[in-house]
Structure formats: C-alpha cells, structure tokens
Motif scaffolding. Structure first.
Motif, PDB file in Angstrom:
ATOM      1  N   THR A 165      16.116   8.993 -10.822  1.00  0.00           N
ATOM      2  CA  THR A 165      15.474  10.257 -11.203  1.00  0.00           C
ATOM      3  C   THR A 165      14.516  10.748 -10.126  1.00  0.00           C
ATOM      4  N   LEU A 170      12.288  14.129 -10.277  1.00  0.00           N
ATOM      5  CA  LEU A 170      11.596  13.831 -11.526  1.00  0.00           C
ATOM      6  C   LEU A 170      10.754  12.577 -11.352  1.00  0.00           C
ATOM      7  N   LEU A 173       8.304   9.948 -15.370  1.00  0.00           N
ATOM      8  CA  LEU A 173       9.008  10.111 -16.640  1.00  0.00           C
ATOM      9  C   LEU A 173       9.577   8.806 -17.174  1.00  0.00           C
ATOM     10  N   SER A 313      24.576  17.715 -23.886  1.00  0.00           N
ATOM     11  CA  SER A 313      23.957  16.395 -24.084  1.00  0.00           C
ATOM     12  C   SER A 313      24.808  15.524 -25.006  1.00  0.00           C
ATOM     13  N   PRO A 351      19.541  25.599 -19.015  1.00  0.00           N
ATOM     14  CA  PRO A 351      18.296  25.711 -18.256  1.00  0.00           C
ATOM     15  C   PRO A 351      17.828  24.362 -17.718  1.00  0.00           C
ATOM     16  N   PRO A 352      17.007  24.343 -16.657  1.00  0.00           N
ATOM     17  CA  PRO A 352      16.538  23.098 -16.041  1.00  0.00           C
ATOM     18  C   PRO A 352      15.767  22.187 -17.000  1.00  0.00           C
ATOM     19  N   GLN A 353      15.106  22.778 -18.002  1.00  0.00           N
ATOM     20  CA  GLN A 353      14.327  21.946 -18.933  1.00  0.00           C
ATOM     21  C   GLN A 353      15.205  21.040 -19.792  1.00  0.00           C
ATOM     22  N   GLU A 354      16.537  21.244 -19.726  1.00  0.00           N
ATOM     23  CA  GLU A 354      17.453  20.375 -20.464  1.00  0.00           C
ATOM     24  C   GLU A 354      17.758  19.083 -19.707  1.00  0.00           C
ATOM     25  N   LEU A 355      17.209  18.947 -18.491  1.00  0.00           N
ATOM     26  CA  LEU A 355      17.524  17.769 -17.682  1.00  0.00           C
ATOM     27  C   LEU A 355      17.006  16.482 -18.322  1.00  0.00           C
ATOM     28  N   LEU A 356      15.777  16.489 -18.819  1.00  0.00           N
ATOM     29  CA  LEU A 356      15.230  15.277 -19.457  1.00  0.00           C
ATOM     30  C   LEU A 356      16.006  14.908 -20.718  1.00  0.00           C
ATOM     31  N   SER A 418      17.474  17.415 -27.958  1.00  0.00           N
ATOM     32  CA  SER A 418      17.872  18.791 -27.666  1.00  0.00           C
ATOM     33  C   SER A 418      17.458  19.767 -28.772  1.00  0.00           C
ATOM     34  N   ARG A 421      13.482  18.558 -29.788  1.00  0.00           N
ATOM     35  CA  ARG A 421      12.685  18.522 -28.571  1.00  0.00           C
ATOM     36  C   ARG A 421      11.669  17.382 -28.566  1.00  0.00           C
TER      37      ARG A 421
END
Length: 423
Positions: A165, A170, A173, A313, A351-356, A418, A421
């Motif tokens: 990561t 990242l 995390l 996901s 969107p990028p915030q879905e990476l985690l 997802s 959250r």
C-alpha cells in the motif's frame, strides 16, 4: 503478434494454477517466468527486473519470522496458549470464543496464521474429542482468530500489505486494514458458532462444564521462556510505541535472546518459513514486471467486465477469495490484487475514496477462506484431527465452508466497508 501484456497475464494464470494443484513454490516459478518474459521476450535488462525485488519487505519478513521462530521452538507460545485455555475453568461454551481470541492475539503478535495454526491445532483438535464438541467448530473459530490476527502491523500479512500500500501512496492505514480484517472474521465466526453447534453448547452449559479444561496441566515457564516473553513484549512496545524498524528491530531482539541462550540459533533459522518468504518476494518481482508491460492492467480489465462502481469490492472479494481457497493468501492474493486495486477502480469509474474499502475486501476475503483444507491453515487442523474422526467427512465440510466464505466474506466486507463506510 501476441502482446507482452497478454503473455504475462497468461503466464500469471498458469503459475497460479500450478501452485494450486501442486506443491511447487509460486515464488520460484514467478522469478523464472519474470526472466523469460522480461529479459528474453521483452528485452528488459536483468538489473531492471531485479529492481522489483522488495528488499525492505524481505528484511521485515526475515526478521519477524526469526524472532518468533525462537519463541516457537522453545515452547513459549504453546505454553502461553495452554495457560489461557486453562483460565476458563471448564466453561465449555466459552471455549470457541476463547480460541478465536487466543488465535487473534498470537497471530497479531507476529507469527501469522500458519504458525498460529501449528501451535493451536494439536490442543484444539484434542479438546474437541475430549469434550464432544464439533471439531469443525473449534477449528474454524481458532483458525479464524489466527487469520484475523495475521494482518496486524507486525504480522507477516500486515507487513506485506503495508509495503504494497505504501507503493500506492497509502500510509498509516495498517491498523485500519487489520481491524477491518478482524471485523470480517468476527462476523464469519458468529456464523460458524451458530451453524456448527454453538446453541447446543449454550443449552447444555450447566451439564457441559468439564474438568478437562479446568485440570489442564501446564508446567511453569522456564528461564528461557520468561526471557523470551520479555523480549517479545519489549519488541512489540518498541515497534508500536517508539516506531522501531520492524525487521531490523526483530533481528536485534532475536540476537540478544540468542546470546542469552534461550534457543538454538540454527534451529530458529531452520524454523523460519523460507518457502513463504521466497513465495511473496518472488511474486512481487513478477507483478512489478507485469505492471510495466501492461499485464496487470489487462487482468483488471477482465474483472471490471463483471463489475460496476458499486459492486467492484464484492466481485473482487469473491474472486480473490475463490483463488485464495486453493492458493496462498500472502504469496498470491496480497501480492497480485493489492497493486491492481487502483486500476480496478479506474476501470469501473469508482472514486478514489473506494480504494481503502476495496483493499480491505481483498485482504479479508483472501484470509477468511483459509480454513479450506486445501489452504495451509485448514490442512494443519485437518491433519491434527483425532484418529477417531472421519477425516474424509471433515475434509468435505471444511472445503464447503472455505469456498462458501468467498461469498459470505465478500458480502460482509461489501456491506461494512462500501455501504456502511466502516471505519
């Protein structure tokens, strides 16, 4: 003419299949294939191929496994386990959950799921026979605990994921990804508890109290084991509280323990999982090469065909889980799918915030299926089943459980990370 990207993807699939149906080390195969594809077919210099070798990851893996090999061979970890089990004083209904948390703590302390399984399986499967409890229940609960702990920042899975990561930009995390992994394993353990006889234990609590647990004989800690416990505690505090380097710090503490003669150095080195270390680092070289020639982008595109921004996901979790049921989570799933995660999001327009959430799903689904008897942890528990157990039946039940967790784990991860959250 077939592109290098297609050739590299086909080669990866072949390597994974061979590792699933044989005992061949995927890391060894990956290094050989990287030479053929990168140098002989692609004209890439060998030095440039070797730049993909994760030296820092190797040091982290070698250091931590050396330190915990010391604690394993001198009996420290096994004795700690027995003392904790003895502590429930015969309350059988608590045993499955106690085993989950013992596995969690041991796995999180550094050894990882495989060593945790090796430490717990003999005692766990004997207790199942002595107490008349489903061996599948106790095996899954203890195994899930070990897999949940295996993603802690100082365990092998956590170390690998932190390194991967970091390359994606990242940082900080590792604890969040670990706790997400614990959440999925806790959820599937609740399912296992009720499916495999937990309610029966609850109804028979009064009659189910057993002297087997209360009278479990455990010898006192020896001088060597006390020193080892002190060393492990100092190491964990130094890593978490004072940011000591995980790999070099483990070598430092291990060196001091060896000088204090708590264990035989040669035996500790031989006890290190060299095959797993080679597996992970070798695959990383191949994945790095595939990224350069477009193979990973192609693989991500194939998965994206069956996904949307909202379901990526879940779909990726199912795919990684099914593959992991037959292959190594640390050597194949983490090394292959985590570097691919940003590309998957781009392919489906997420969107990028879905990476985690996506990485958390990949990690948790990769580990949660590992009580399949075709995975290392599941095989260890199966091998330690009591002689009177029908191992053929146990094998089938463990296989069904492991494969079903690819879907159950993916669903839990998708809802938790997802939709809701969490965190």
């Amino acid at each position: 003419m077939v592109s290098l990207a297609v050739i590299s993807l086909v080669a990866l699939i072949i390597v994974i299949i061979v590792s699933c149906i044989s005992t061949r080390n995927i890391g060894v195969m990956a290094l050989g294939v990287a030479l053929v594809i990168g140098h002989y077919l692609g004209g890439i210099k060998v030095d440039d191929i070797l730049k993909g070798y994760p030296t820092s990851l190797f040091i982290m893996l070698a250091g931590t496994t050396f330190l915990f090999a010391i604690a394993q061979i001198n009996g420290t970890l096994e004795k700690v386990t027995k003392y904790v089990i003895k502590g429930i004083k015969g309350k059988v209904v608590l045993l499955p959950w106690l085993l989950f948390f013992i596995g969690l703590v041991i796995g999180a302390a550094g050894p990882g799921p495989t060593v945790t399984a090796a430490l717990l399986a003999p005692t766990v499967m004997l207790l199942a026979k002595e107490l008349g409890i489903s061996p599948l229940l106790l095996a899954v609960m203890a195994g899930n605990g070990g897999h949940a702990g295996g993603m802690s920042p100082i365990a092998i899975g956590g170390i690998i994921t932190t390194g991967l990561t970091a390359k994606l930009g990242l940082t900080d995390l590792s604890v969040i990804i670990w706790l997400n992994n614990v959440l999925v394993h806790f959820g599937t353990s609740i399912v296992a508890f009720f499916v495999f006889g937990g309610m029966k234990l609850m109804r028979k609590q009064n009659a189910g109290e057993s002297s087997v647990l209360a009278n479990l004989r455990v010898e006192p800690f020896t001088r060597e084991q006390k020193l080892t416990l002190a060393g492990l505690l100092i190491y964990i505090v130094a890593v978490i509280g004072f940011k000591m380097d995980i790999g070099l710090g483990a070598f430092l503490v291990g060196m001091i323990l060896i000088f204090l003669k708590v264990a035989d150095e040669d035996k500790a080195i031989k006890a290190m999982p060299w095959g797993a270390i080679l597996m992970v680092t070798g695959v990383t070289v191949m994945i790095t090469l595939m990224t350069k020639v477009g193979g990973i982008d192609l693989f991500a595109g194939l998965i994206a065909i069956f996904s949307t921004a909202g379901s990526i996901s879940f779909v990726t979790g199912v795919v990684s889980g099914i593959i992991s049921a037959f292959a190594s989570t640390t050597g194949v799933i983490l090394a292959t799918f985590i570097p691919m995660a940003p590309i998957l999001l781009q392919k489906v327009g997420a969107p990028p915030q879905e990476l985690l959430p996506l990485i958390s799903a990949i990690v948790s689904c990769g580990f949660v299926v590992d009580m399949s008897p075709l995975s290392t942890s599941g095989a260890i528990y199966l091998a330690n089943a009591h002689a009177s157990e029908d191992k053929s039946k146990l094998f089938k039940n463990m296989l069904v459980w492991g494969l079903s967790m690819a879907f159950v784990g993916a669903a839990i991860a998708w809802v938790a990370f997802s939709l809701l959250r969490i965190p």
